[in-house]
Design an enzyme around this catalytic site. Structure first.
Site, PDB file in Angstrom:
ATOM      1  N   LYS A  82       0.842  -1.213   0.000  1.00 58.20           N
ATOM      2  CA  LYS A  82       0.000   0.000   0.000  1.00 58.20           C
ATOM      3  C   LYS A  82       0.872   1.255   0.000  1.00 58.20           C
ATOM      4  CE  LYS A  82      -4.024   0.228   2.195  1.00 58.20           C
ATOM      5  NZ  LYS A  82      -5.080   0.274   3.216  1.00 58.20           N
TER       6      LYS A  82
ATOM      7  N   ASP B  52       3.332   5.946  -2.967  1.00 56.70           N
ATOM      8  CA  ASP B  52       4.604   6.653  -2.758  1.00 56.70           C
ATOM      9  C   ASP B  52       4.725   7.273  -1.376  1.00 56.70           C
ATOM     10  OD1 ASP B  52       5.713   6.022  -5.204  1.00 56.70           O
ATOM     11  OD2 ASP B  52       4.805   7.744  -6.208  1.00 56.70           O
TER      12      ASP B  52
ATOM     13  N   LYS C   6       2.769  -4.162  11.045  1.00 62.20           N
ATOM     14  CA  LYS C   6       1.446  -4.278  11.675  1.00 62.20           C
ATOM     15  C   LYS C   6       1.630  -4.850  13.067  1.00 62.20           C
ATOM     16  CE  LYS C   6      -2.848  -3.482  10.433  1.00 62.20           C
ATOM     17  NZ  LYS C   6      -3.279  -2.477   9.445  1.00 62.20           N
TER      18      LYS C   6
ATOM     19  N   SER D  60      -1.251  10.069   7.592  1.00 62.22           N
ATOM     20  CA  SER D  60      -0.349   9.715   8.695  1.00 62.22           C
ATOM     21  C   SER D  60       1.081  10.125   8.360  1.00 62.22           C
ATOM     22  CB  SER D  60      -0.375   8.199   8.941  1.00 62.22           C
ATOM     23  OG  SER D  60      -1.407   7.880   9.821  1.00 62.22           O
TER      24      SER D  60
HETATM   25  P1  NAD Z   1     -16.500   2.288  11.353  1.00 60.05           P
HETATM   26  O1  NAD Z   1     -16.641   1.318  12.466  1.00 60.05           O
HETATM   27  O2  NAD Z   1     -16.419   3.745  11.637  1.00 60.05           O
HETATM   28  O3  NAD Z   1     -17.704   2.113  10.309  1.00 60.05           O
HETATM   29  C1  NAD Z   1     -18.177   0.888   9.848  1.00 60.05           C
HETATM   30  C2  NAD Z   1     -19.667   1.058   9.600  1.00 60.05           C
HETATM   31  O4  NAD Z   1     -20.150  -0.110   8.946  1.00 60.05           O
HETATM   32  C3  NAD Z   1     -20.468   1.230  10.894  1.00 60.05           C
HETATM   33  O5  NAD Z   1     -21.379   2.296  10.751  1.00 60.05           O
HETATM   34  C4  NAD Z   1     -21.186  -0.115  11.018  1.00 60.05           C
HETATM   35  O6  NAD Z   1     -22.424  -0.017  11.693  1.00 60.05           O
HETATM   36  C5  NAD Z   1     -21.368  -0.498   9.573  1.00 60.05           C
HETATM   37  N1  NAD Z   1     -21.594  -1.924   9.372  1.00 60.05           N
HETATM   38  C6  NAD Z   1     -21.133  -2.972  10.114  1.00 60.05           C
HETATM   39  N2  NAD Z   1     -21.581  -4.132   9.603  1.00 60.05           N
HETATM   40  C7  NAD Z   1     -22.331  -3.823   8.536  1.00 60.05           C
HETATM   41  C8  NAD Z   1     -23.082  -4.585   7.600  1.00 60.05           C
HETATM   42  N3  NAD Z   1     -23.121  -5.921   7.663  1.00 60.05           N
HETATM   43  N4  NAD Z   1     -23.759  -3.919   6.625  1.00 60.05           N
HETATM   44  C9  NAD Z   1     -23.724  -2.585   6.539  1.00 60.05           C
HETATM   45  N5  NAD Z   1     -23.041  -1.810   7.411  1.00 60.05           N
HETATM   46  C10 NAD Z   1     -22.359  -2.420   8.381  1.00 60.05           C
HETATM   47  O7  NAD Z   1     -15.215   1.774  10.534  1.00 60.05           O
HETATM   48  P2  NAD Z   1     -14.373   2.573   9.450  1.00 60.05           P
HETATM   49  O8  NAD Z   1     -13.173   3.148  10.105  1.00 60.05           O
HETATM   50  O9  NAD Z   1     -15.276   3.433   8.648  1.00 60.05           O
HETATM   51  O10 NAD Z   1     -13.841   1.366   8.555  1.00 60.05           O
HETATM   52  C11 NAD Z   1     -14.653   0.751   7.571  1.00 60.05           C
HETATM   53  C12 NAD Z   1     -13.802  -0.122   6.674  1.00 60.05           C
HETATM   54  O11 NAD Z   1     -12.774   0.673   6.089  1.00 60.05           O
HETATM   55  C13 NAD Z   1     -13.064  -1.271   7.369  1.00 60.05           C
HETATM   56  O12 NAD Z   1     -12.952  -2.330   6.463  1.00 60.05           O
HETATM   57  C14 NAD Z   1     -11.693  -0.690   7.628  1.00 60.05           C
HETATM   58  O13 NAD Z   1     -10.704  -1.691   7.761  1.00 60.05           O
HETATM   59  C15 NAD Z   1     -11.504   0.114   6.373  1.00 60.05           C
HETATM   60  N6  NAD Z   1     -10.499   1.177   6.492  1.00 60.05           N
HETATM   61  C16 NAD Z   1     -10.626   2.173   7.410  1.00 60.05           C
HETATM   62  C17 NAD Z   1      -9.672   3.175   7.475  1.00 60.05           C
HETATM   63  C18 NAD Z   1      -9.814   4.328   8.420  1.00 60.05           C
HETATM   64  O14 NAD Z   1      -8.994   5.254   8.332  1.00 60.05           O
HETATM   65  N7  NAD Z   1     -10.818   4.370   9.269  1.00 60.05           N
HETATM   66  C19 NAD Z   1      -8.550   3.128   6.628  1.00 60.05           C
HETATM   67  C20 NAD Z   1      -8.449   2.093   5.687  1.00 60.05           C
HETATM   68  C21 NAD Z   1      -9.439   1.126   5.636  1.00 60.05           C
END
Ligand code: NAD
Length: 470
Positions: free
Chosen positions: A92, A97, A104, A360
């Protein structure tokens, strides 16, 4: 799942490596995880009992230093998972870049079983162990949040590290996504959703990519469905709407709502906070079976909730032309094969949701420079622009209104600069991916594989330039 996560990541690596010309041993060097530290330590629970906690930190690649990657608190954390996620971080960072190697960390706990004081003790002791083995430091390895951790844990990590670092000038750069008052950066909260938006905007502006999908260029008027109105989903939906896209449905775990004319994201979020559900939102149609909302007609589907949401089961019924992977791993390999056969474009998570790590990186730079972005130049920039306006007024004999003058002379503050750097990173990365993809010249090869090829080429170049020590 029968194969381990690490085996899946390595298989994806091998598929991509087949499209490169690098020596087999060099590829082996890139693929291998450089170091894993496993740690077990006791903590005292609030009731006086002692519990042994298990954790890991994997540093996949030091082709760039420091290494970077989140820390996860979850009951199913394992060495295999931590290594797989560390490898994905290497790829990633290379794709966008960001000059870091991948890492992790994980602590095998269910955070809901612990009080805040216990979580603080676990976090501080885990940090202490990382310090002892030199698995953390501004120039060594820089953690960030992941599942089960947030800026609160990052503040504890920064404080513990700084306490042990005894006056080290850059100590605060040992971890990112800290609260603002602890050296965090403006724009970090919305970074991933904003990055998803910039990525989608760039892909939709690529006429060559849109043509085979039967779509016109641009985001304007495109119909979008978002799964998950959490941090990433909310901000992605909001920025997409502001750019003229129509968010026609949003799905949460307990129901979805739809409106062909577009949903008001800010109002919908407020409704959910008040009622605990999207259902009943005025003017929208309720869809109690949330998964079925993903199958409604649309141009772009943004899974932003969880992994493995698009599977061999529902992939044949998905009507979107573009799948924008805002979540990590939302598409199973079986679903991806179905999408590829149906000519659906999948924008891969390893590029599309990199906004968090990009910002970050900016936070780390800010911490090392000990000054807020924009602080030195904002007022100077504004004064220069005011002089320019005055010169235009005197040459043309016309005057700008106060409102016009204000908007034309506004200098960039930290948030503006972070957004600008994020846009640049996502756009450049997309153009590189698209070029690699076209260079491969095989429509059966996915953009995910092209992204991996791009990452392998960049890491390989670093290793070739560096040579081997000693
Ligand atoms: P979050 O917990 O803030 O939001 C997730 C949302 O999805 C919640 O509102 C939850 O209720 C909902 N949800 C859970 N199960 C569900 C389902 N079955 N159907 C529909 N909605 C559902 O989490 P986030 O930080 O927004 O992360 C979401 C995704 O993005 C994850 O896969 C995470 O790994 C990825 N991600 C997040 C970041 C970050 O900076 N937060 C960075 C890269 C990747």
């Amino acid at each position: 799942m029968s194969t381990s996560f690490l085996a899946q990541v390595n298989a994806a690596f091998d598929r991509a490596a087949a499209h490169t010309k690098h020596d087999r041993t060099l590829l082996e060097q890139i693929r291998a995880c450089n170091a894993v530290y496993m740690v077990s330590f006791p903590i005292r629970r609030d009731n006086g009992s002692i519990e042994v906690i298990h954790g890991w930190r994997a540093e996949h690649s030091q082709h760039k230093s420091p290494t970077k990657g989140g820390i996860r608190y979850a009951p199913n954390v394992s060495e295999d998972e931590v290594q797989a996620l560390a490898a994905l971080m290497t790829y990633k960072c290379a794709i966008v870049d960001v000059p870091f190697g991948g890492a992790k960390g994980g602590v095998k706990i269910d955070r809901r079983q612990y009080s805040e004081a216990e979580l603080e003790r676990i976090t501080r002791r885990y940090t202490f162990e990382l310090v002892r083995k030199r698995f953390i430091g501004p120039g060594i390895d820089v953690p960030a949040p992941d599942y089960g951790t947030s800026s609160k844990e990052m503040a504890w990590i920064a404080d513990t590290y700084a306490s042990l670092a005894n006056g080290e000038l850059d100590a605060i750069a040992c971890v990112t996504a800290k609260p603002l008052a602890q050296g965090g950066i403006r724009g970090r909260t919305e970074a991933t959703g904003r990055g998803v938006f910039y990525g989608l905007r760039e892909a939709c502006d690529d006429g060559e990519a849109m043509k085979p999908l039967g779509l016109t260029r641009g985001l304007e008027g495109k119909r979008v469905i978002v799964q998950g109105l959490g941090n990433v989903g909310y901000w992605a939906a909001r920025f997409l709407q502001e750019a003229g896209a129509l968010v026609v449905a949003i799905a949460e775990y307990n129901g979805a709502v739809a409106n062909e004319k577009g949903l008001d994201i800010v109002a919908l979020d407020a409704w959910r906070k008040q009622h605990g559900t999207l259902l009943g939102f005025p003017g929208a149609t309720d869809i109690p079976n949330a998964m079925s909302a993903l199958e409604l007609p649309c141009d772009i589907l943004v899974p932003a909730a969880l992994e493995h949401q698009l599977t061999a089961d529902n992939a044949p019924r998905i009507q979107a032309k573009i799948i924008a992977e805002a979540a990590n791993g939302p598409t199973t390999p079986e679903a991806e094969a179905i999408f590829a056969a149906r000519g659906i474009l999948v924008l891969p998570d390893v590029w599309l949701n990199a906004g968090g790590v990009i910002v970050s990186y900016f936070e780390w730079l800010k911490n090392l420079s000990h000054v807020r972005f924009g602080r030195m130049q904002k007022r100077h920039e504004e004064e220069t622009l005011r002089k320019l306006l005055r010169a235009i007024e005197s040459k043309t004999g016309q005057t700008f209104t106060d409102a016009e003058a204000l908007s034309l002379t506004e200098g960039a503050d930290e948030e503006d600069l972070v957004a600008s750097g994020l846009a640049e990173s996502m756009i450049v990365a997309y153009r590189q991916l698209a070029e690699v993809h076209r260079g491969i010249g095989d429509p059966a090869v996915t953009l995910r594989t092209a992204a991996m090829v791009s990452a392998i080429n960049k890491v390989a170049q670093s290793y070739v330039d560096m040579g081997i020590f000693p």
